[in-house]
Design a protein around this motif. Structure first.
Motif, PDB file in Angstrom:
ATOM      1  N   ASN A 232      11.883 -42.693  62.885  1.00  0.00           N
ATOM      2  CA  ASN A 232      11.015 -42.595  64.069  1.00  0.00           C
ATOM      3  C   ASN A 232      10.217 -41.296  64.121  1.00  0.00           C
ATOM      4  N   GLY A 233      10.245 -40.527  63.037  1.00  0.00           N
ATOM      5  CA  GLY A 233       9.389 -39.343  62.955  1.00  0.00           C
ATOM      6  C   GLY A 233       9.771 -38.255  63.933  1.00  0.00           C
ATOM      7  N   SER A 234       8.795 -37.458  64.303  1.00  0.00           N
ATOM      8  CA  SER A 234       9.046 -36.323  65.195  1.00  0.00           C
ATOM      9  C   SER A 234       8.841 -36.710  66.644  1.00  0.00           C
ATOM     10  N   LEU A 235       9.467 -35.962  67.535  1.00  0.00           N
ATOM     11  CA  LEU A 235       9.283 -36.166  68.974  1.00  0.00           C
ATOM     12  C   LEU A 235       7.831 -35.952  69.354  1.00  0.00           C
ATOM     13  N   ASP A 236       7.164 -35.053  68.657  1.00  0.00           N
ATOM     14  CA  ASP A 236       5.745 -34.789  68.915  1.00  0.00           C
ATOM     15  C   ASP A 236       4.929 -36.073  68.767  1.00  0.00           C
ATOM     16  N   THR A 237       5.130 -36.783  67.664  1.00  0.00           N
ATOM     17  CA  THR A 237       4.389 -38.025  67.429  1.00  0.00           C
ATOM     18  C   THR A 237       4.825 -39.124  68.390  1.00  0.00           C
ATOM     19  N   TYR A 238       6.119 -39.260  68.595  1.00  0.00           N
ATOM     20  CA  TYR A 238       6.656 -40.342  69.425  1.00  0.00           C
ATOM     21  C   TYR A 238       6.238 -40.198  70.887  1.00  0.00           C
TER      22      TYR A 238
ATOM     23  N   SER B  59      11.341 -44.728  77.197  1.00  0.00           N
ATOM     24  CA  SER B  59      11.899 -44.945  78.536  1.00  0.00           C
ATOM     25  C   SER B  59      12.533 -43.668  79.045  1.00  0.00           C
ATOM     26  N   TRP B  60      12.774 -43.627  80.356  1.00  0.00           N
ATOM     27  CA  TRP B  60      13.425 -42.451  80.928  1.00  0.00           C
ATOM     28  C   TRP B  60      14.835 -42.292  80.357  1.00  0.00           C
ATOM     29  N   HIS B  61      15.499 -43.416  80.109  1.00  0.00           N
ATOM     30  CA  HIS B  61      16.839 -43.357  79.526  1.00  0.00           C
ATOM     31  C   HIS B  61      16.798 -42.703  78.150  1.00  0.00           C
ATOM     32  N   ASP B  62      15.800 -43.090  77.336  1.00  0.00           N
ATOM     33  CA  ASP B  62      15.679 -42.487  76.007  1.00  0.00           C
ATOM     34  C   ASP B  62      15.375 -40.995  76.103  1.00  0.00           C
ATOM     35  N   ARG B  63      14.540 -40.611  77.051  1.00  0.00           N
ATOM     36  CA  ARG B  63      14.197 -39.190  77.197  1.00  0.00           C
ATOM     37  C   ARG B  63      15.413 -38.367  77.607  1.00  0.00           C
ATOM     38  N   CYS B  64      16.224 -38.928  78.484  1.00  0.00           N
ATOM     39  CA  CYS B  64      17.447 -38.205  78.871  1.00  0.00           C
ATOM     40  C   CYS B  64      18.366 -38.025  77.669  1.00  0.00           C
ATOM     41  N   GLY B  65      18.454 -39.074  76.834  1.00  0.00           N
ATOM     42  CA  GLY B  65      19.285 -38.967  75.639  1.00  0.00           C
ATOM     43  C   GLY B  65      18.766 -37.917  74.678  1.00  0.00           C
TER      44      GLY B  65
ATOM     45  N   LEU C 174      13.679 -37.972  65.147  1.00  0.00           N
ATOM     46  CA  LEU C 174      14.370 -39.090  65.789  1.00  0.00           C
ATOM     47  C   LEU C 174      14.782 -40.108  64.739  1.00  0.00           C
ATOM     48  N   ASP C 175      16.074 -40.482  64.743  1.00  0.00           N
ATOM     49  CA  ASP C 175      16.528 -41.487  63.788  1.00  0.00           C
ATOM     50  C   ASP C 175      16.220 -42.883  64.321  1.00  0.00           C
ATOM     51  N   LYS C 176      16.741 -43.912  63.676  1.00  0.00           N
ATOM     52  CA  LYS C 176      16.405 -45.286  64.054  1.00  0.00           C
ATOM     53  C   LYS C 176      16.881 -45.631  65.452  1.00  0.00           C
ATOM     54  N   ASP C 177      17.906 -44.916  65.949  1.00  0.00           N
ATOM     55  CA  ASP C 177      18.429 -45.160  67.291  1.00  0.00           C
ATOM     56  C   ASP C 177      17.905 -44.166  68.314  1.00  0.00           C
ATOM     57  N   LEU C 178      16.865 -43.408  67.936  1.00  0.00           N
ATOM     58  CA  LEU C 178      16.278 -42.365  68.787  1.00  0.00           C
ATOM     59  C   LEU C 178      17.252 -41.225  69.074  1.00  0.00           C
TER      60      LEU C 178
END
Length: 837
Positions: A589-595, A604-610, A642-646
Motif C-alpha cells: 500500500n505504499g507510503s502514508l503520503d501517497t495513500y 476510513s476513520w477506523h484505519d486512521r486511528c489504527g 502501509l502493508d496489505k492490512d494497512l
C-alpha cells in the motif's frame, strides 16, 4: 507592505572575507554631503545589514557590497563593482553625484593610475518619477537588505534600488523576474569562485517566453534545470519541503511585472538562497545556537547534473571529491581555480596532436562507461575501425564513439558535459568514449600502465604457484562453506540480515525496472527473491550522493538490531566499493503520503486511528524498548509505509540517532523536513526523543484533516481563497497552517468532529477525533518538557488515560496572528493578478 520576494534562488557566502580597519558606521544614508569614505560603512536602521567595502580573503581586491551586520561569518548578499574591483580603500568614496544624482563609487581600480568612477547606478529607473533635484538625492540602506536611491525632495519616489540588480543572492523581499514596463530582467549570476565575485558561468532567470517557470542556464543559453510551472501552490519540479512553515515561495504576475516572490512567516528567521559558483541553487538557514549557516536544499540535487560543470574536456564523477577530473593525457587548464572549486576552465592537453596533410600518428585512449555529451556529429561508418579512421582524417576531431548497431559519432573541437558512470550504472547513453591523444602522450600513458602490469604479472605468477599447492583442499573448503552459508541464510529469514550480491539484486528487480519511488539518497525498486528470503521486496539503491555511505551505515546498524511490528523490516543489504543497496520487506500500500494525499481512496476513520496508534507504538519502542534510545529524526507521512492490512511501519532510518541511556539529547545538523521539525531543532539546539514526538503530532494533524498542514483550510473540505465569503457563510477564515485553527477550536471548546477530513462525511467518532486532536496539540507544544513521551501517547490514544484540553502553543498563536494579515494581502495581490490577466 507589498509582496516582494525571496524567490527560490541563490547565494554565495563569501565566508572568511575581511574588511580591514572597519571604521565607525555613518548612519544608514549616503548623500552628496555625506559620502562613505575608505572603511566607513552605512548600517540599516535596525542594524540588520551593513553597506561598505570588503575584500575576499587573499584576493587583494576591494568591492562595494552589502552583508549581514550581526552574523560573525561575513556573508555578502550583493556586490556593486563585480567587474571593476578597487586596488585599495584609501581613495575610495561612495557618494551621490551632485550633477546627475546617481549613486557612484569613486576610487583607484586595478587597471588605472588615477582615481575615477568604477561603478554607478548609471541609469535611473525608467519606471520612477524623475528627481526634482538630483543633487539632493539620498541613498538609504534598508533593513531588508535593499539599498535604495530616493528623491531628496520626495522620499517615496524610488529612483534606483539594488533589489532590481541582484548579483548571486536573494534574501526575503528581494525578487527575480521581469519588469514588463522596461523589459529589464532581474537575473542571478553566479560568482567565479569564493575569492572572485566577478560574473561566472551560470545564471538564473524567469522564462523569457512568458511562462511562470524559472531556469538555470549555462553560458546564458543552455537550460540544465527548470523549476516547472507555478501550479497555484508550488512550482511543479520543486520539492514540497521548499514551501514550509518558515517561508513560502510563490509566483505573482501583474501588468507591471512578473516575479518569483517569497513570504517569510517569522521575521526572526534568517535565510538566503544562492546561485552557487558550482551551478546549483542552494538555500541556507542561519542557526544561532551553532553560529553557522545550515544547508537546507539544492537544485539540481545531483551536482553532475549541472551542465558543463567541469568545463571543456572535463569529466564529472559523482563518486569522487572533487567531482571534476581530467582524462588521461589532460591536466587542469587553470590549476589554482580548480583548487577553489572553479572547474569551468576545464582541461587542456599535455601534448599537442600531430596532424598534417600526410596523415596523423595520433591514437586513442578508451574511457569506458561514459554518459556521453549531446554535441556530437554522426558519421557514416560500418565498423569501429572505419569510425576511428574517419576521426583521424579530420584534424579537428577530438574523440569518437562506436556502438554495436553501427552508429559512429565524432566530436569536433572538443567536448563538455561528460559524466563518468560505472559498471551496470548507465542507461542507453552509457558507452565507451575514445579520446584522441598524441602518439607520445599515448605511449607515456600506456607505458605507465604497462610497467605496472609487468610488476603485477610477476607477483601473479608467484601467487599462482603458491595457490596451486593447496588448490584441491581450498576448493573443497569453499564448497563446504558455501553450502553451510546457504543453509544458514535459509534459516535466518526471521533472525538476521542477509548479504546479497549486486547481481542477485539486479536479477531480483529485473534490472531495476519497476521504480516505486525515491528520496534524497536514491531510488526504490520492487523485486522478488527466490532464496533466503522468498518474498516480494523493496530495494533501495543509493545513488552516490555525498551522504549516501553515512545513510547506508546508519540504516543497517539501526534496523539490523531491532524488530517490531510497526518498524519496516530490513531483510538484507549489498555493500561493495561501488554499490550500496538496502533490501526491505515490500509494502503493497505504499507510503502514508501517497495513500492519504495522492490517492483517490479515502482511508476510513477506523484505519486512521489504527495508523496513529501503530506509529505511536513503533516510536515508543524506538525510544524506550531498545538497548539504546533511537531518535528517528524524520517522522513524516513519506516515511510511514502501509502493508496489505494497512498496518503502519516506520521506515527510512538514514538520519536516526542512537542516544545512550546515560544521555538525554544529541546535537545534530538540520537535515529533517521543515514542517515537521521541532522548534528546538530549527534553532540549532540539541534534540531529544521529544523531537520525534513533535513530528508525530504534526502527522496526526494531517491524518485528522486529510491534507497537508500547510494547505489553506476553511473547515469545509475546500481550499479557501476568499475569507470574506467564508465569514459570510459562517465558516472559519482560511489559514495556511491547519494546527493553528484546530488547536484554537479545541481551546474554545468547539466540536472536534468539525476538524475531521470532510471526505469522511461525518463518519467518525467525535470522542476519538477530540482525543486525537488533544494528543496532537500536546505533542507540538513549544517546550519539549510540556510534550508527552511516546509511551504516554500510546496510552492516551488507547483511551487508558484522560487527555486534558491543551494550551495553544505560543508559536502557533504567533503564526495565527501574522497569517491573517499576511495572507489577506496575498489574496488581494492574487485577485489583482487574476483581474489583470
Amino acid at each position: 507592505m507589498s509582496l516582494a520576494v525571496l524567490a527560490a534562488l541563490a547565494v554565495l557566502a563569501f565566508c572568511g572575507t575581511t574588511c580591514p580597519g572597519m571604521a565607525a558606521a555613518a548612519g544608514d544614508t549616503v548623500s552628496a554631503l555625506q559620502p562613505l569614505r575608505g572603511n566607513e560603512t552605512a548600517v540599516s536602521a535596525q542594524g540588520k545589514f551593513e553597506l561598505g567595502l570588503f575584500s575576499p580573503r587573499g584576493s587583494g581586491r576591494f568591492y562595494l557590497g552589502i552583508w549581514y551586520k550581526n552574523i560573525p561569518v561575513q556573508t555578502v548578499i550583493w556586490v556593486a563593482n563585480r567587474v571593476t574591483p578597487l586596488s585599495g580603500v584609501d581613495s575610495a568614496e561612495l557618494r551621490v553625484s551632485p550633477g546627475d544624482g546617481n549613486l557612484e563609487l569613486v576610487g583607484l581600480s586595478q587597471s588605472s593610475t588615477a582615481p575615477g568612477v568604477v561603478w554607478s547606478s548609471n541609469k535611473l529607473s525608467s519606471s520612477s518619477v524623475p528627481s526634482s533635484s538630483p543633487g539632493s538625492n539620498v541613498a538609504v540602506m534598508r533593513d531588508n537588505g535593499n539599498l535604495v536611491l530616493v528623491d531628496g525632495g520626495n522620499s517615496s519616489n524610488v529612483l534606483w534600488q539594488s533589489f532590481d540588480h541582484p548579483t548571486d543572492t536573494l534574501v526575503p523581499e528581494a525578487w527575480l523576474g521581469e519588469n514588463k514596463l522596461t523589459g529589464e530582467y532581474q537575473t542571478l549570476t553566479s560568482s567565479r569562485n569564493a575569492e572572485d565575485p566577478a560574473p561566472g558561468t551560470f545564471t538564473c532567470t524567469v522564462d523569457p517566453s512568458g511562462s511562470s517557470e524559472f531556469f538555470l542556464l549555462w553560458n546564458g543559453s543552455r537550460a540544465y534545470w527548470r523549476s516547472g510551472v507555478w501550479t497555484g501552490r508550488v512550482f511543479a519540479n520543486m520539492p514540497e519541503a521548499v514551501n514550509n512553515v518558515l517561508f513560502n515561495q510563490t509566483y505573482v504576475e501583474t501588468p507591471a511585472y512578473r516575479r518569483i516572490t517569497s513570504v517569510l512567516y517569522n521575521n526572526a528567521t534568517i535565510t538566503r538562497m544562492v546561485l552557487d559558483f558550482t551551478g546549483q541553487i542552494k538555500q541556507y538557514i542561519w542557526v544561532p545556537y551553532s553560529q553557522s549557516w545550515q544547508f537546507f536544499w539544492a537544485a539540481p540535487t545531483v551536482q553532475c547534473d549541472v551542465y558543463a560543470l567541469c568545463g571543456a574536456f572535463g569529466i564529472c564523477s559523482q563518486r569522487s571529491q572533487p567531482p571534476c577530473q581530467c582524462p588521461p593525457g589532460f591536466a587542469p587548464a587553470m590549476a589554482r581555480e580548480w583548487g577553489l572549486n572553479d572547474w569551468s576552465g576545464g582541461c587542456h592537453r599535455k601534448a599537442s596532436l600531430h596532424c598534417t596533410g600526410n596523415g596523423s600518428t595520433d591514437g586513442f585512449m578508451e574511457l569506458p562507461y561514459m554518459n556521453l555529451t549531446d554535441d556530437s556529429l554522426a558519421v557514416s561508418a560500418q565498423s569501429k575501425a572505419e569510425c576511428e579512421s574517419a576521426c583521424l582524417k579530420n584534424c579537428s576531431c577530438q574523440a569518437y564513439t562506436f556502438s554495436g548497431s553501427g552508429g559512429c559519432a565524432v566530436w569536433y573541437g572538443g567536448f563538455r558535459n561528460l559524466q563518468q558512470l560505472y559498471v551496470d550504472g548507465g542507461g542507453s547513453s552509457s558507452s565507451s568514449l575514445h579520446v584522441r591523444l598524441s602518439d607520445s602522450e599515448l605511449r607515456r600513458v600506456r607505458g605507465t600502465n604497462r610497467k605496472s602490469g609487468h610488476l603485477w604479472l610477476v607477483l601473479g605468477i608467484v601467487l599462482a604457484c603458491l595457490a596451486a599447492l593447496g588448490a584441491s583442499g581450498l576448493a573443497a573448503w569453499v564448497l563446504l562453506s558455501r553450502r553451510k552459508r546457504q543453509a544458514k541464510m535459509r534459516n535466518q529469514k526471521d533472525s538476521s540480515l542477509v548479504v546479497y550480491s549486486y547481481a542477485d539484486l539486479r536479477a531480483a528487480t529485473k534490472n531495476f525496472s519497476e521504480r516505486l519511488g525515491g528520496g534524497g539518497f536514491g531510488s526504490v525498486y520492487r523485486g522478488a527473491l527466490n532464496g533466503g528470503y522468498a518474498a516480494d521486496v523493496a530495494v533501495k539503491k543509493l545513488e552516490g550522493l555525498r551522504q549516501g555511505d553515512k545513510q547506508f551505515r546508519t540504516e543497517v546498524n539501526t534496523l539490523g538490531l531491532i524488530q517490531h511490528v510497526n518498524l519496516v523490516r530490513l531483510v538484507g543489504f549489498c555493500s561493495s566499493r561501488q554499490d550500496k543497496l538496502l533490501v526491505y520487506e515490500y509494502m503493497p500500500n505504499g507510503s502514508l503520503d501517497t495513500y492519504l494525499f495522492k490517492s483517490s481512496l479515502c482511508p476510513s476513520w477506523h484505519d486512521r486511528c489504527g495508523i496513529m496508534l501503530g506509529v505511536a507504538r513503533g516510536l515508543a519502542y524506538l525510544h524506550e524498548g531498545c538497548r539504546e534510545c533511537i531518535i528517528h529524526c524524520d517522522i513524516k507521512p513519506e516515511n510511514i509505509l502501509l502493508d496489505k492490512d494497512l498496518c503502519p511501519k516506520i521506515a527510512d532510518f538514514g538520519m536516526a540517532k542512537l542516544v545512550g541511556r546515560d544521555f538525554s539529547r544529541v546535537l545534530t545538523t538540520m537535515r529533517g523536513t521543515v514542517g515537521y521539525l521541532a522548534p528546538e531543532w530549527i534553532s540549532g539546539l540539541p534534540i531529544s526523543a521529544k523531537a520525534d514526538v513533535y513530528s508525530f503530532g504534526m502527522v496526526v494533524f494531517e491524518l485528522i484533516s486529510g491534507r497537508r498542514n500547510t494547505e489553506r483550510y476553511d473547515g469545509t473540505g475546500r481550499n479557501s481563497e476568499d475569507d470574506a465569503a467564508a465569514k459570510a457563510a459562517g465558516r472559519p477564515p482560511s489559514t495556511p497552517f491547519f494546527p493553528v485553527w484546530a488547536a484554537s477550536r479545541l481551546s474554545e471548546g468547539d466540536a472536534a468532529a468539525a476538524v475531521a477530513d470532510p471526505r469522511l462525511r461525518g463518519d467518525v467518532s467525535e470522542e476519538e477525533v477530540e482525543r486525537a486532536c488533544r494528543v496532537a496539540c500536546w505533542c507540538i507544544q513549544d517546550h519539549e518538557e510540556h510534550r508527552p513521551t511516546m509511551a504516554q501517547v500510546v496510552q492516551a490514544l488507547e483511551g487508558v488515560v484522560d487527555v486534558h484540553v491543551p494550551p495553544v502553543p505560543r508559536a502557533l498563536q504567533h503564526l495565527a496572528t501574522n497569517y491573517s494579515e499576511l495572507f489577506s494581502e496575498m489574496n488581494l495581490e492574487l485577485a489583482r493578478t487574476r483581474s489583470n490577466v
